[in-house]
Design a protein around this motif. Structure first.
Motif, PDB file in Angstrom:
ATOM      1  N   VAL A  61       0.861  -1.172   0.000  1.00 38.88           N
ATOM      2  CA  VAL A  61       0.000   0.000   0.000  1.00 38.88           C
ATOM      3  C   VAL A  61       0.901   1.228   0.000  1.00 38.88           C
ATOM      4  O   VAL A  61       1.746   1.390   0.890  1.00 38.88           O
ATOM      5  CB  VAL A  61      -0.937   0.033   1.228  1.00 38.88           C
ATOM      6  CG1 VAL A  61      -1.770   1.313   1.227  1.00 38.88           C
ATOM      7  CG2 VAL A  61      -1.843  -1.190   1.240  1.00 38.88           C
ATOM      8  N   ILE A  62       0.742   2.084  -1.008  1.00 37.14           N
ATOM      9  CA  ILE A  62       1.525   3.314  -1.119  1.00 37.14           C
ATOM     10  C   ILE A  62       0.586   4.488  -0.885  1.00 37.14           C
ATOM     11  O   ILE A  62      -0.391   4.664  -1.621  1.00 37.14           O
ATOM     12  CB  ILE A  62       2.173   3.424  -2.510  1.00 37.14           C
ATOM     13  CG1 ILE A  62       3.084   2.216  -2.780  1.00 37.14           C
ATOM     14  CG2 ILE A  62       2.974   4.729  -2.632  1.00 37.14           C
ATOM     15  CD1 ILE A  62       3.527   2.093  -4.224  1.00 37.14           C
ATOM     16  N   LEU A  63       0.863   5.285   0.137  1.00 35.05           N
ATOM     17  CA  LEU A  63       0.047   6.455   0.449  1.00 35.05           C
ATOM     18  C   LEU A  63       0.855   7.699   0.105  1.00 35.05           C
ATOM     19  O   LEU A  63       1.889   7.972   0.714  1.00 35.05           O
ATOM     20  CB  LEU A  63      -0.346   6.471   1.928  1.00 35.05           C
ATOM     21  CG  LEU A  63      -1.077   5.227   2.452  1.00 35.05           C
ATOM     22  CD1 LEU A  63      -1.445   5.408   3.924  1.00 35.05           C
ATOM     23  CD2 LEU A  63      -2.323   4.921   1.623  1.00 35.05           C
ATOM     24  N   ALA A  64       0.408   8.443  -0.905  1.00 32.48           N
ATOM     25  CA  ALA A  64       1.111   9.638  -1.363  1.00 32.48           C
ATOM     26  C   ALA A  64       0.411  10.883  -0.832  1.00 32.48           C
ATOM     27  O   ALA A  64      -0.786  11.066  -1.052  1.00 32.48           O
ATOM     28  CB  ALA A  64       1.148   9.673  -2.892  1.00 32.48           C
ATOM     29  N   SER A  65       1.147  11.719  -0.110  1.00 34.73           N
ATOM     30  CA  SER A  65       0.590  12.929   0.501  1.00 34.73           C
ATOM     31  C   SER A  65      -0.715  12.616   1.238  1.00 34.73           C
ATOM     32  O   SER A  65      -1.732  13.265   1.020  1.00 34.73           O
ATOM     33  CB  SER A  65       0.322  14.007  -0.564  1.00 34.73           C
ATOM     34  OG  SER A  65       1.468  14.267  -1.322  1.00 34.73           O
ATOM     35  N   PRO A  66      -0.694  11.607   2.116  1.00 32.03           N
ATOM     36  CA  PRO A  66      -1.949  11.175   2.741  1.00 32.03           C
ATOM     37  C   PRO A  66      -2.597  12.247   3.609  1.00 32.03           C
ATOM     38  O   PRO A  66      -1.983  12.749   4.551  1.00 32.03           O
ATOM     39  CB  PRO A  66      -1.534   9.959   3.571  1.00 32.03           C
ATOM     40  CG  PRO A  66      -0.062  10.105   3.785  1.00 32.03           C
ATOM     41  CD  PRO A  66       0.454  10.802   2.564  1.00 32.03           C
ATOM     42  N   ASP A  67      -3.837  12.586   3.276  1.00 30.03           N
ATOM     43  CA  ASP A  67      -4.626  13.535   4.061  1.00 30.03           C
ATOM     44  C   ASP A  67      -5.348  12.731   5.141  1.00 30.03           C
ATOM     45  O   ASP A  67      -6.543  12.467   5.046  1.00 30.03           O
ATOM     46  CB  ASP A  67      -5.617  14.263   3.154  1.00 30.03           C
ATOM     47  CG  ASP A  67      -6.349  15.388   3.883  1.00 30.03           C
ATOM     48  OD1 ASP A  67      -6.065  15.597   5.080  1.00 30.03           O
ATOM     49  OD2 ASP A  67      -7.206  16.041   3.263  1.00 30.03           O
TER      50      ASP A  67
END
Length: 414
Positions: A240-246
């Protein structure tokens, strides 16, 4: 007289609005109407798109930002112009319709499908790796935004995957933050069920999920629900890749605990200069957003290491994104890293990332101890951390945030 801090925040609001609006300025409506025009040396990306949006009555938009009753599935073929005619990491939107495939992204096929037909699509599009990449977009994205952005990521990363996009009902407006957030909650069960079906498909060997911004909340919630319902996340969902996770850092901690020990490997892309997340932090009660933490400070450093989470700090990376919220997709180096290593589920360390000297930093992950990180911090060519950031970061941001409330009130009043 307005304080300097208040003026700065007011300026950020103005810059944010202008940046978002300018990004959409001049785009023609209806880019998803297929064109018969073709050009030499273009590439085609076939994307399977699943959505909880309501169908649109406007030709070429396909789906609106409103909430639909049932999951809809469509195959969309996107033509990407030759690399010699475009900037890697950018979506070249058509200036007018029909699009010019030699210089612009163009839609070349749109095929509505029954959800049960997705199995046949997978059999045709699965590469030898048998890997599926699921992308979940973020806040303020129209249907066509998500389709073209994902096509760009798949093309530029050269990922050996079958690309599946999950797009939820976003109104595509910076003023619809709360509506968009509730739309992610509305879409949790649909994403969970889609991921379960992908994992149960015998021809699929591995599933990687990549989520951006608010889509990270939706993704982690869907995985949490799956773990509670089934006893664990499906084993085929390995990365699981979370990019700039809000994502609220406190909520993320609880979500991980409820997902349990048998969870996928998590990789985070963070950037402390993310302006979009600065606004989200203020809107959300001044609690740190996961995508803006400093992974070198406590308690994050230790917490990330304990959880086995790898964090890539992109703060030093400069791209054309004025909000610093989409670096993962706009940087050629990062996009290549996605395709070459992260989507393939390979371990990332300070010695083999090689994003160049622009990304100075630390490399800490499950392969390293916290103690060894100190010696790496001075010379490592990238930034992969294992934790960090609350007190130091909070002190800085809280000083900045004290004047936010009055400034927002004034700005809205004007």
């Amino acid at each position: 007289m307005q304080s300097r801090t208040g003026f700065s925040f007011h300026l950020i609001i103005v810059v944010t609005v202008l940046a978002v609006l300018s990004g959409c300025a001049g785009r023609p409506e209806g880019v998803l109407v297929p064109t018969e025009a073709r050009a030499a040396q273009t590439s085609k990306v076939d994307v399977l798109v699943a959505t909880t949006r309501r169908p649109s009555e406007t030709p070429g938009m396909l789906f609106s930002g409103e909430r639909g009753k049932d999951l809809q599935v469509t195959e969309i073929g996107v033509s990407v112009p030759p690399d010699s005619a475009r900037e890697i990491g950018q979506v070249q939107w058509p200036k007018k319709l029909p699009a010019n495939p030699a210089k612009e992204f163009a839609t070349i096929s749109v095929t509505p499908m029954a959800p049960q037909s997705a199995q046949g699509w997978l059999k045709q599009h699965l590469p030898k790796s048998r890997r599926v990449l699921v992308f979940v977009h973020g806040f303020n994205n129209r249907y066509e935004d998500a389709v073209y952005r994902f096509a760009q990521i798949v093309h530029d990363s050269k990922a050996d995957v079958a690309p599946v996009l999950f797009t939820w009902p976003s109104r595509g407006s910076i003023f619809a933050y709360n509506y968009d957030k509730e739309s992610t909650n509305y879409s949790r069960e649909a994403l969970e069920e889609m991921l379960r079906r992908l994992s149960q498909e015998p021809t699929v060997g591995e599933v990687t999920i990549m989520a951006h911004s608010m889509g990270s909340w939706l993704t982690v919630e869907a995985l949490r629900q799956m773990a509670i319902r089934d006893g664990r996340v499906a084993p085929k969902i390995q990365n699981v890749i979370l990019a700039s996770p809000d994502l609220d850092v406190d909520v993320f901690s609880h979500q991980l605990a409820e997902i349990g020990e048998k969870r996928p490997h998590f990789t985070l892309f963070v950037s402390r200069d993310d302006r979009a997340l600065s606004l989200s932090r203020r809107i959300s009660g001044n609690i740190d957003r996961l995508g803006q933490v400093d992974p070198t400070v406590e308690p994050y450093r230790s917490e990330f290491e304990k959880a086995g989470i790898v964090v890539l700090d992109l703060t030093a990376l400069k791209t054309g994104d004025r909000l610093n919220h989409g670096k993962f997709a706009e940087s050629p180096e990062v996009v290549k890293l996605l395709g070459n290593r992260l989507i393939a589920g390979q371990t990332v360390t300070d010695s083999n990332v090689g994003l160049g000297e622009r990304l100075g930093a630390v490399a800490v992950g499950t392969a390293q101890t916290v103690g060894s990180a100190a010696s790496v911090a001075v010379s490592a060519p990238i930034a992969i951390f294992d934790p960090a950031t609350r007190r130091t970061y909070n002190e800085q941001v809280d000083r900045f945030g004290n004047a936010v409330g009055n400034t927002v009130t004034t700005a809205v009043g004007q």
